[in-house]
Design a protein around this motif. Sequence first.
Motif, PDB file in Angstrom:
ATOM      1  N   PRO A 114      -4.950  17.999   8.214  1.00  0.00           N
ATOM      2  CA  PRO A 114      -4.195  18.374   6.930  1.00  0.00           C
ATOM      3  C   PRO A 114      -3.438  19.995   6.643  1.00  0.00           C
ATOM      4  O   PRO A 114      -2.959  20.156   6.280  1.00  0.00           O
ATOM      5  N   PHE A 115      -3.462  20.631   8.302  1.00  0.00           N
ATOM      6  CA  PHE A 115      -3.046  21.392   8.498  1.00  0.00           C
ATOM      7  C   PHE A 115      -1.569  21.516   9.144  1.00  0.00           C
ATOM      8  O   PHE A 115      -1.269  22.648   8.852  1.00  0.00           O
ATOM      9  N   TYR A 116      -1.470  20.100   9.892  1.00  0.00           N
ATOM     10  CA  TYR A 116      -0.423  19.453  10.694  1.00  0.00           C
ATOM     11  C   TYR A 116       0.042  18.974  10.502  1.00  0.00           C
ATOM     12  O   TYR A 116      -0.546  17.598  10.849  1.00  0.00           O
ATOM     13  N   PRO A 117       1.077  18.205   9.434  1.00  0.00           N
ATOM     14  CA  PRO A 117       1.055  16.441   8.713  1.00  0.00           C
ATOM     15  C   PRO A 117       1.659  16.121  10.581  1.00  0.00           C
ATOM     16  O   PRO A 117       2.624  16.873  10.834  1.00  0.00           O
ATOM     17  N   GLY A 118       1.152  15.284  10.171  1.00  0.00           N
ATOM     18  CA  GLY A 118       1.379  14.216  11.141  1.00  0.00           C
ATOM     19  C   GLY A 118       0.001  14.067  12.834  1.00  0.00           C
ATOM     20  O   GLY A 118       1.371  12.981  13.328  1.00  0.00           O
ATOM     21  N   GLU A 119      -0.101  14.850  12.490  1.00  0.00           N
ATOM     22  CA  GLU A 119      -0.894  15.415  13.630  1.00  0.00           C
ATOM     23  C   GLU A 119      -2.263  14.856  13.189  1.00  0.00           C
ATOM     24  O   GLU A 119      -3.050  15.076  12.253  1.00  0.00           O
ATOM     25  N   ARG A 120      -3.315  15.036  14.292  1.00  0.00           N
ATOM     26  CA  ARG A 120      -4.767  14.679  14.496  1.00  0.00           C
ATOM     27  C   ARG A 120      -6.069  15.390  15.022  1.00  0.00           C
ATOM     28  O   ARG A 120      -5.763  16.370  14.925  1.00  0.00           O
ATOM     29  N   MET A 121      -6.908  15.804  14.226  1.00  0.00           N
ATOM     30  CA  MET A 121      -8.078  16.186  14.701  1.00  0.00           C
ATOM     31  C   MET A 121      -9.415  15.417  14.635  1.00  0.00           C
ATOM     32  O   MET A 121      -9.391  14.165  14.424  1.00  0.00           O
ATOM     33  N   TYR A 122      -9.894  16.535  15.548  1.00  0.00           N
ATOM     34  CA  TYR A 122     -11.519  15.419  16.071  1.00  0.00           C
ATOM     35  C   TYR A 122     -12.601  15.859  15.378  1.00  0.00           C
ATOM     36  O   TYR A 122     -12.495  17.228  15.249  1.00  0.00           O
ATOM     37  N   LYS A 123     -13.271  15.068  14.599  1.00  0.00           N
ATOM     38  CA  LYS A 123     -14.488  15.675  14.084  1.00  0.00           C
ATOM     39  C   LYS A 123     -15.444  15.709  15.056  1.00  0.00           C
ATOM     40  O   LYS A 123     -16.155  14.374  15.503  1.00  0.00           O
ATOM     41  N   THR A 124     -16.171  17.451  15.353  1.00  0.00           N
ATOM     42  CA  THR A 124     -17.230  16.703  16.622  1.00  0.00           C
ATOM     43  C   THR A 124     -18.185  16.651  16.406  1.00  0.00           C
ATOM     44  O   THR A 124     -19.298  16.615  16.777  1.00  0.00           O
ATOM     45  N   GLY A 125     -18.774  16.412  14.939  1.00  0.00           N
ATOM     46  CA  GLY A 125     -19.897  16.519  14.526  1.00  0.00           C
ATOM     47  C   GLY A 125     -21.326  17.841  14.519  1.00  0.00           C
ATOM     48  O   GLY A 125     -21.992  18.119  14.997  1.00  0.00           O
ATOM     49  N   ASP A 126     -19.748  18.906  15.532  1.00  0.00           N
ATOM     50  CA  ASP A 126     -20.938  20.575  15.354  1.00  0.00           C
ATOM     51  C   ASP A 126     -20.728  21.498  14.068  1.00  0.00           C
ATOM     52  O   ASP A 126     -20.095  21.369  13.862  1.00  0.00           O
ATOM     53  N   VAL A 127     -21.814  21.895  14.600  1.00  0.00           N
ATOM     54  CA  VAL A 127     -21.763  23.065  13.246  1.00  0.00           C
ATOM     55  C   VAL A 127     -21.343  24.079  13.761  1.00  0.00           C
ATOM     56  O   VAL A 127     -22.528  24.487  14.689  1.00  0.00           O
ATOM     57  N   ALA A 128     -20.936  25.249  13.090  1.00  0.00           N
ATOM     58  CA  ALA A 128     -20.463  26.736  14.101  1.00  0.00           C
ATOM     59  C   ALA A 128     -20.108  27.142  12.817  1.00  0.00           C
ATOM     60  O   ALA A 128     -19.809  27.366  11.351  1.00  0.00           O
ATOM     61  N   ARG A 129     -19.035  28.627  12.817  1.00  0.00           N
ATOM     62  CA  ARG A 129     -19.180  29.673  12.596  1.00  0.00           C
ATOM     63  C   ARG A 129     -17.741  30.692  13.121  1.00  0.00           C
ATOM     64  O   ARG A 129     -18.357  30.529  14.525  1.00  0.00           O
ATOM     65  N   TRP A 130     -17.291  31.086  12.533  1.00  0.00           N
ATOM     66  CA  TRP A 130     -16.607  32.147  13.107  1.00  0.00           C
ATOM     67  C   TRP A 130     -17.045  33.885  12.524  1.00  0.00           C
ATOM     68  O   TRP A 130     -17.684  33.437  11.951  1.00  0.00           O
ATOM     69  N   LEU A 131     -16.798  35.185  13.888  1.00  0.00           N
ATOM     70  CA  LEU A 131     -17.587  35.364  13.888  1.00  0.00           C
ATOM     71  C   LEU A 131     -16.430  36.760  13.470  1.00  0.00           C
ATOM     72  O   LEU A 131     -15.370  36.880  13.194  1.00  0.00           O
ATOM     73  N   PRO A 132     -16.776  37.700  12.771  1.00  0.00           N
ATOM     74  CA  PRO A 132     -15.281  38.746  13.216  1.00  0.00           C
ATOM     75  C   PRO A 132     -14.779  38.667  13.574  1.00  0.00           C
ATOM     76  O   PRO A 132     -13.366  39.863  13.283  1.00  0.00           O
TER      77      PRO A 132
END
Length: 192
Positions: A114-132
């Motif tokens: 959804p952030f780069y039209p025409g490209e794809r992304m892989y749904k990993t099934g992994d749960v994560a979070r960004w750290l500061p």
Amino acid sequence: TNLKRVFAGGEPLAPRTAARFASILPQVSLIHGYGPTEATVDAAFYVLDPERDRDRLRIPIGKPVPGARLYVLDPHLAVQPSGVAGELYIAGAGVARGYLNRPALTEERFLKDPFYPGERMYKTGDVARWLPDGNIEFLGRTDDQVKIRGYRIEPGEIEAALRSIEGVREAAVTVRTDSGEPELCAYVEGLQ
């Protein structure tokens, strides 16, 4: 004496393993790599620092490698803020085209970016979070899949296979770590 770097990957790196490594080979850089086969195996990496990482409960999987983009998204594909858990998605040059002869699974796991039209992304099934600090921390899975020594294992598939054996009424498969290393353990009901 010539060893400079060691790359560890395939499953989360335990903090005690990292600390032991640093005590044995303090002059060698330990790099924690992350990435599924669907994203050319390496999508992120984290260079450990024994002082900085001494008290961590989890070793981060790091930041994206060049050419990769990592997103932590909610179920509606909205970006999660730093510190908030979500599902990890991988986009960029290393993402595979899909699964061979498995169009339904490809459609489920390889989505439009959804952030780069025409490209794809892989749904990993992994749960994560960004750290500061801009690194990503792996928290677990959205499903029952487990990894042992780098192999993906679906306990439900093993349970179904066990239930197909004559005389087995019920089966449950779990991961145990009694020996210190993860091992599969199956419980069955109905065999005599």
